[in-house]
Scaffold this motif. Structure first.
Motif, PDB file in Angstrom:
ATOM      1  N   ALA A  36       0.847  -1.191   0.000  1.00  0.00           N
ATOM      2  CA  ALA A  36       0.000   0.000   0.000  1.00  0.00           C
ATOM      3  C   ALA A  36       0.883   1.241   0.000  1.00  0.00           C
ATOM      4  O   ALA A  36       1.978   1.244   0.577  1.00  0.00           O
ATOM      5  CB  ALA A  36      -0.915   0.002   1.222  1.00  0.00           C
ATOM      6  N   ASP A  37       0.416   2.299  -0.674  1.00  0.00           N
ATOM      7  CA  ASP A  37       1.191   3.536  -0.687  1.00  0.00           C
ATOM      8  C   ASP A  37       0.945   4.318   0.601  1.00  0.00           C
ATOM      9  O   ASP A  37       0.290   3.842   1.533  1.00  0.00           O
ATOM     10  CB  ASP A  37       0.864   4.362  -1.934  1.00  0.00           C
ATOM     11  N   GLU A  38       1.456   5.542   0.661  1.00  0.00           N
ATOM     12  CA  GLU A  38       1.358   6.332   1.897  1.00  0.00           C
ATOM     13  C   GLU A  38      -0.086   6.691   2.238  1.00  0.00           C
ATOM     14  O   GLU A  38      -0.383   7.049   3.382  1.00  0.00           O
ATOM     15  CB  GLU A  38       2.202   7.604   1.788  1.00  0.00           C
ATOM     16  N   TYR A  39      -0.994   6.581   1.259  1.00  0.00           N
ATOM     17  CA  TYR A  39      -2.415   6.881   1.503  1.00  0.00           C
ATOM     18  C   TYR A  39      -3.239   5.609   1.701  1.00  0.00           C
ATOM     19  O   TYR A  39      -4.466   5.679   1.772  1.00  0.00           O
ATOM     20  CB  TYR A  39      -2.989   7.700   0.345  1.00  0.00           C
ATOM     21  N   GLY A  40      -2.574   4.458   1.758  1.00  0.00           N
ATOM     22  CA  GLY A  40      -3.284   3.200   1.972  1.00  0.00           C
ATOM     23  C   GLY A  40      -3.867   2.582   0.722  1.00  0.00           C
ATOM     24  O   GLY A  40      -4.602   1.599   0.793  1.00  0.00           O
ATOM     25  N   ARG A  41      -3.542   3.171  -0.448  1.00  0.00           N
ATOM     26  CA  ARG A  41      -4.081   2.627  -1.706  1.00  0.00           C
ATOM     27  C   ARG A  41      -3.208   1.470  -2.185  1.00  0.00           C
ATOM     28  O   ARG A  41      -1.981   1.524  -2.065  1.00  0.00           O
ATOM     29  CB  ARG A  41      -4.129   3.724  -2.765  1.00  0.00           C
TER      30      ARG A  41
ATOM     31  N   THR B  29       0.031   1.870  -9.788  1.00  0.00           N
ATOM     32  CA  THR B  29      -1.129   2.098  -8.934  1.00  0.00           C
ATOM     33  C   THR B  29      -2.386   2.033  -9.784  1.00  0.00           C
ATOM     34  O   THR B  29      -2.358   1.618 -10.935  1.00  0.00           O
ATOM     35  CB  THR B  29      -1.012   3.457  -8.229  1.00  0.00           C
TER      36      THR B  29
ATOM     37  N   GLN C  63      -0.977  -1.041  -4.389  1.00  0.00           N
ATOM     38  CA  GLN C  63      -0.044  -0.860  -5.483  1.00  0.00           C
ATOM     39  C   GLN C  63       0.756  -2.151  -5.670  1.00  0.00           C
ATOM     40  O   GLN C  63       0.795  -3.001  -4.794  1.00  0.00           O
ATOM     41  CB  GLN C  63       0.905   0.298  -5.210  1.00  0.00           C
TER      42      GLN C  63
END
Length: 616
Positions: free
Chosen positions: A333-338, A409, A340
């Motif tokens: 997950a990226d820094e926003y929780g999405r 992403t 990837q």
């Protein structure tokens, strides 16, 4: 003093037996018939899915043992296979195409056993049941892909030598047609390409055309490569699934057999093996008019692709990089929780990506997900027709030069990102494959095999034990105790080894080791009798019997063990299963026949100084 062991030896034998018995115990609990519901292509399974399953079963008066949400899938347990099969059909109708519903078997071991990793041993396809897939490689798609790569190669080579051409297109017969500007350019192109591509033939056609075709030897090599490489990739995918002792082998010219015995998640196995997915990285044609492209007016060298929401994107036909350059992929997950997917490339792919990104900073690059699916139709030859599905996952602006590692992403869920990473990590299939036949060996047939195998094992054990008891009396009773312990050790060790699978030939290996274990005791007991006949005391006879028989027992078992190792090394499938149980049985039988029985004999007779007679 003769016939006495130190305390640590008795404790060691007791510990080995207790640990083996503990890990053999889960096999008595058996498994529950179950139905497993998993989301297709990473679709999420949540409490609403659980509620739907409960509603369907309640409406049809099917009473499950339990319904639970476990590890991202719904697992429904039943008392018998009839309820299991009926429930599978009903749930399949209710859930639709967004979910994969599959038969399964769920271990019924208590939670405290699971906490110490005490689980039943895995059973093979012939005992537990499982899935048998017959897959076919789409050779036409493999050739189309190769011809496309050859077109790009010809374009690059002709441009480098500044040879002018009007067009390059595929022919109807697995070849490429190059139309040159004039006769002089034709001669130059023919000389250049014939020298670079010795596995192709070049003939001149009308209007300054040069026809390039693959030689027969090269075509055969391409087809063999497509099948063998797909086999390798399927094995990688099976390894990712954690299936024990799978069978993945070639059948005929273009087919592959996959058998998944003892699989814990059949729904996921079918989805992962049946998927033919890869990624392509392409440059976005930012100069194109989207509205005009949607009406069919696409610039030369470009084509229209769509994202999951149906929005069009005009992409250059030239592929920057394909899935074959991907060496590793993982989801996070990226820094926003999405969600990837992190991509790693090989050195060649890294160089291509670096060169392209350096020249195109500020431009858009698209990630295209390509997947082949079963259309449900068959052609005139009876082969499954695959349809190609392409989807633009994302379009990202190149901010700086990219290297061998980067991320993509725009993925809907963490489950989809995980599935995509698994497929890319296991490798992109060289050519699409379709499942032309699927057979499920049900648990009832597997149970019949288990029952027959157990009957053979029990009757063989009873016959051997009866003989040894009558012939060797008290020592025969000790040998019989060792035989029972030997079986417990084999089952406990088979349950402990992660990759071990019990098959019908494996049961045959156990029956064989029962006889071999008795052989060792027979050698020892007969040697004790000989020592007694020569006038030695019972204590001396016991000591000499075990000491002198050891070398003979070791020689016989070591040669058999070497044979078993060779069988395991060169064999496949059932032969490996036989070799595993035979190897384990040889080692455990030596332990029980030599060390185990000696412990019991020492405990019974070792402390008797005035022993006059042995019951042997």
């Amino acid at each position: 003093m003769l016939n006495r062991y130190p305390l640590w030896k008795y404790l060691m034998v007791a510990a080995v037996i207790l640990i083996s018995a503990l890990y053999a115990l889960p096999n008595l609990y058996g498994e529950d018939p179950a139905v497993q519901v998993t989301g297709a292509r990473g679709a999420s399974v949540d409490m609403s899915t659980l509620d739907t399953v409960n509603t369907v079963l309640k409406e049809k008066n099917i009473d499950p043992t339990s319904v639970a949400l476990e590890n991202g899938s719904v697992l429904v347990r039943f008392k018998d296979t009839d309820a299991q099969i009926s429930a599978r059909d009903l749930i399949t109708q209710a859930m639709g195409k967004d979910f994969v519903v599959a038969l399964n078997l769920a271990p019924a071991t208590p939670a405290w056993m699971d906490s110490i990793s005490a689980t039943p041993m895995k059973l093979g396809l012939d005992l537990r049941g499982g899935v048998h897939f017959l897959m076919e490689v789409d050779m036409d798609a493999a050739m189309d892909k190769l011809v496309g790569q050859q077109e790009e190669s010809f374009r690059s080579e002709l441009r480098d030598e500044r040879i002018r051409y009007r067009g390059i297109r595929p022919t109807d017969q697995d070849g490429v047609e190059i139309v040159l500007r004039n006769a002089e350019q034709l001669e130059k192109a023919k000389s250049l390409l014939a020298d670079k591509h010795r596995d192709m033939t070049f003939t001149e056609g009308n209007n300054n055309a040069l026809i390039a075709k693959f030689t027969d030897a090269r075509l055969l090599e391409i087809r063999n490569y497509a099948v063998e490489q797909n086999i390798t990739i399927l094995r990688n995918r099976v390894n990712e699934l954690g299936v024990a002792e799978p069978l993945v082998q070639r059948q005929g010219a273009s087919r592959i057999v996959v058998e998944l015995p003892g699989v814990q998640d059949t729904a996921r196995a079918k989805e992962i093996l049946g998927a033919t997915a890869t990624l392509e990285f392409r440059e976005v044609d930012d100069k194109a008019d989207l509205a005009a492209a949607a009406d069919g007016r696409v610039p030369p060298g470009s084509e229209v692709k769509f994202d999951k929401d149906g929005r069009p994107a005009v992409l250059k036909k030239r592929v920057i990089l394909g899935g074959s350059s991907i060496t590793d992929a993982s989801s996070s997950a990226d820094e926003y929780g999405r969600p990837q997917v992190n991509i790693s490339l090989d050195s060649e792919g890294g160089s291509k990506m670096s060169d392209f990104s350096k020249k195109n900073i500020g431009k858009l690059m698209a990630t295209v997900f390509t997947e082949y699916k079963d259309s449900g139709r068959r052609n005139a030859e009876g082969k499954v027709v695959l349809t190609k599905h392409e989807e633009v996952i994302n379009q990202a602006t190149i901010q700086s030069a990219l290297g061998r590692s980067f991320r993509i992403t725009g993925i809907d869920s963490q489950a989809e990102a995980h599935n995509l990473a698994l497929l890319l990590r296991a490798g992109a299939l060289i050519a699409p494959i379709s499942i032309v036949e699927e057979r499920t060996i049900g648990p009832s047939m597997g149970q019949q095999n288990i029952d027959k195998g157990m009957q053979a094992c029990i009757w063989g054990l009873v016959a051997v034990m009866l003989f040894t008891l009558l012939y060797y009396r008290t020592f025969g009773l000790i040998a019989n105790m060792a035989l029972v312990v030997n079986l417990v050790l084999i089952i406990g060790i088979m349950s402990l080894i992660p990759g071990a699978t019990m098959t019908l030939p494996g049961i045959a290996g156990i029956v064989l080791t029962v006889g071999m274990a008795v052989d060792a005791n027979v050698l020892i007991f007969e040697r004790i009798r000989e020592e007694l006949a020569e006038g030695r005391s019972p204590q001396q006879a016991i000591h000499q019997g075990y000491a002198n028989a050891f070398s003979t027992i070791a020689d016989a078992n070591i040669t058999t063990l070497i044979t078993a190792i060779i069988l395991f090394a060169v064999g496949t499938g059932a032969i490996k299963g036989f070799a595993v149980t035979l190897s384990i049985g040889i080692l455990t039988s030596m332990f029980t026949a030599i060390i185990g029985t000696r412990c019991v004999v020492n405990l019974m007779y070792g402390g008797k100084r005035n022993l006059k007679k042995l019951s042997i």
